[in-house]
Scaffold this active site. Structure first.
Site, PDB file in Angstrom:
ATOM      1  N   ASP A  91      59.185  43.946  67.007  1.00 30.24           N
ATOM      2  CA  ASP A  91      58.405  44.205  65.797  1.00 30.24           C
ATOM      3  C   ASP A  91      58.481  45.694  65.477  1.00 30.24           C
ATOM      4  O   ASP A  91      58.870  46.492  66.328  1.00 30.24           O
ATOM      5  CB  ASP A  91      56.946  43.745  65.972  1.00 30.24           C
ATOM      6  N   GLU A  92      58.087  46.036  64.242  1.00 28.22           N
ATOM      7  CA  GLU A  92      58.239  47.449  63.873  1.00 28.22           C
ATOM      8  C   GLU A  92      57.094  48.299  64.412  1.00 28.22           C
ATOM      9  O   GLU A  92      57.307  49.422  64.819  1.00 28.22           O
ATOM     10  CB  GLU A  92      58.432  47.599  62.350  1.00 28.22           C
ATOM     11  N   ASP A  95      50.099  47.974  65.961  1.00 31.14           N
ATOM     12  CA  ASP A  95      48.922  48.624  65.372  1.00 31.14           C
ATOM     13  C   ASP A  95      47.692  48.171  66.150  1.00 31.14           C
ATOM     14  O   ASP A  95      47.287  48.808  67.117  1.00 31.14           O
ATOM     15  CB  ASP A  95      48.863  48.276  63.884  1.00 31.14           C
ATOM     16  N   ARG A  97      47.741  45.264  67.723  1.00 33.88           N
ATOM     17  CA  ARG A  97      48.395  44.374  68.697  1.00 33.88           C
ATOM     18  C   ARG A  97      48.055  42.899  68.461  1.00 33.88           C
ATOM     19  O   ARG A  97      48.472  42.031  69.232  1.00 33.88           O
ATOM     20  CB  ARG A  97      48.065  44.780  70.140  1.00 33.88           C
ATOM     21  N   THR A  99      49.138  40.825  66.219  1.00 37.48           N
ATOM     22  CA  THR A  99      50.337  40.026  65.927  1.00 37.48           C
ATOM     23  C   THR A  99      51.151  39.775  67.190  1.00 37.48           C
ATOM     24  O   THR A  99      51.545  38.634  67.475  1.00 37.48           O
ATOM     25  CB  THR A  99      51.231  40.764  64.896  1.00 37.48           C
ATOM     26  N   TRP A 148      48.805  55.907  59.011  1.00 35.94           N
ATOM     27  CA  TRP A 148      49.652  54.949  58.312  1.00 35.94           C
ATOM     28  C   TRP A 148      51.110  55.409  58.368  1.00 35.94           C
ATOM     29  O   TRP A 148      51.406  56.594  58.247  1.00 35.94           O
ATOM     30  CB  TRP A 148      49.197  54.777  56.860  1.00 35.94           C
ATOM     31  N   ILE A 149      52.003  54.444  58.569  1.00 35.65           N
ATOM     32  CA  ILE A 149      53.439  54.734  58.641  1.00 35.65           C
ATOM     33  C   ILE A 149      54.122  54.170  57.402  1.00 35.65           C
ATOM     34  O   ILE A 149      53.986  52.977  57.109  1.00 35.65           O
ATOM     35  CB  ILE A 149      54.076  54.086  59.898  1.00 35.65           C
TER      36      ILE A 149
HETATM   37  P1  5GP Z   1      48.959  44.485  64.204  1.00 29.86           P
HETATM   38  O1  5GP Z   1      47.634  45.052  63.771  1.00 29.86           O
HETATM   39  O2  5GP Z   1      48.898  43.017  64.385  1.00 29.86           O
HETATM   40  O3  5GP Z   1      49.513  45.234  65.405  1.00 29.86           O
HETATM   41  O4  5GP Z   1      49.988  44.769  63.024  1.00 29.86           O
HETATM   42  C1  5GP Z   1      50.123  43.841  61.982  1.00 29.86           C
HETATM   43  C2  5GP Z   1      51.142  44.270  60.978  1.00 29.86           C
HETATM   44  O5  5GP Z   1      50.518  45.203  60.104  1.00 29.86           O
HETATM   45  C3  5GP Z   1      52.385  44.970  61.483  1.00 29.86           C
HETATM   46  O6  5GP Z   1      53.394  44.110  61.940  1.00 29.86           O
HETATM   47  C4  5GP Z   1      52.826  45.687  60.213  1.00 29.86           C
HETATM   48  O7  5GP Z   1      53.575  44.826  59.381  1.00 29.86           O
HETATM   49  C5  5GP Z   1      51.509  46.043  59.551  1.00 29.86           C
HETATM   50  N1  5GP Z   1      51.166  47.438  59.834  1.00 29.86           N
HETATM   51  C6  5GP Z   1      50.250  47.904  60.710  1.00 29.86           C
HETATM   52  N2  5GP Z   1      50.215  49.249  60.680  1.00 29.86           N
HETATM   53  C7  5GP Z   1      51.149  49.628  59.765  1.00 29.86           C
HETATM   54  C8  5GP Z   1      51.594  50.912  59.280  1.00 29.86           C
HETATM   55  O8  5GP Z   1      51.143  51.987  59.685  1.00 29.86           O
HETATM   56  N3  5GP Z   1      52.560  50.883  58.319  1.00 29.86           N
HETATM   57  C9  5GP Z   1      53.094  49.731  57.829  1.00 29.86           C
HETATM   58  N4  5GP Z   1      54.035  49.827  56.890  1.00 29.86           N
HETATM   59  N5  5GP Z   1      52.699  48.501  58.271  1.00 29.86           N
HETATM   60  C10 5GP Z   1      51.739  48.470  59.227  1.00 29.86           C
END
Ligand code: 5GP
Length: 167
Positions: A91-92, A95, A97, A99, A148-149
């Site tokens: 995954d990219e 954040d 975690r 997902t 934020w990225i």
């Molecule tokens: P999680 O909170 O489950 O780790 O992240 C869920 C999804 O939110 C990530 O796969 C991504 O698509 C999106 N996301 C979370 N933080 C960022 C960020 O800083 N930039 C972008 N572009 N997407 C994010």
């Protein structure tokens, strides 16, 4: 700097360096499993170095028009048997975690031999999900603070995006 902005070149370099670390371990995946949509481009770049086939799953945060807080399956492992296979989940960004933790729990029900994780970026922050102890390898491209990225694949104007690295 209140946000990060990475170019395709920076991302390629990060993946190249991390691929070297993966290749230096004894973990050799049978499949790169990309979580869409954010994991698709990193997985494709990783394939250049690891030379393993890519399979994909897709996760959505919308139930119809309704935003949800929990990840939901949009596309899953319907036509491939990963039992007994070694999986590198890609995954990219890690954040909260949520997902990755959700996908790992669901993938484990398919009885792979092993799951390892590759994330391009990990944000230092409290996490909502945890990696189960069966995960022995977690490969992180870059550790970042909680900002934020901006990714190049989200850019409507790629030249503008490339002109504002880490402003
Ligand atoms: P999680 O909170 O489950 O780790 O992240 C869920 C999804 O939110 C990530 O796969 C991504 O698509 C999106 N996301 C979370 N933080 C960022 C960020 O800083 N930039 C972008 N572009 N997407 C994010």
């Amino acid at each position: 700097m209140d946000k990060y902005c990475f170019s395709y070149n920076q991302i390629h370099q990060t993946i190249s360096k991390t691929a070297d670390k993966i290749l230096a371990t004894n973990f050799e995946p049978d499949y790169i499993l990309a979580i869409g949509a954010g994991g698709f481009i990193p997985a494709r770049i990783l394939r250049t170095y690891l030379k393993k086939p890519i399979i994909t799953i897709s996760i959505a945060y919308y139930d119809g028009e309704q935003a949800t807080t929990a990840p939901k399956k949009l596309q899953w492992l319907d036509c491939i048997d990963i039992s007994g296979k070694k999986i590198l989940l890609v995954d990219e960004v890690d954040d909260t975690r949520a997902t990755l933790a959700y996908c790992i729990q669901e993938i484990l029900t398919h009885q792979p031999a092993e799951i390892a994780v590759f994330v391009l970026h990990n944000k230092h922050k409290p996490k909502k999900g945890a990696y189960p102890t069966v995960i022995k390898h977690i490969f992180v491209g870059e550790e970042l603070s909680d900002k934020w990225i901006h990714y190049p694949w989200d850019a409507l104007d790629i030249d503008k995006h490339d002109g504002r690295y880490n402003e």
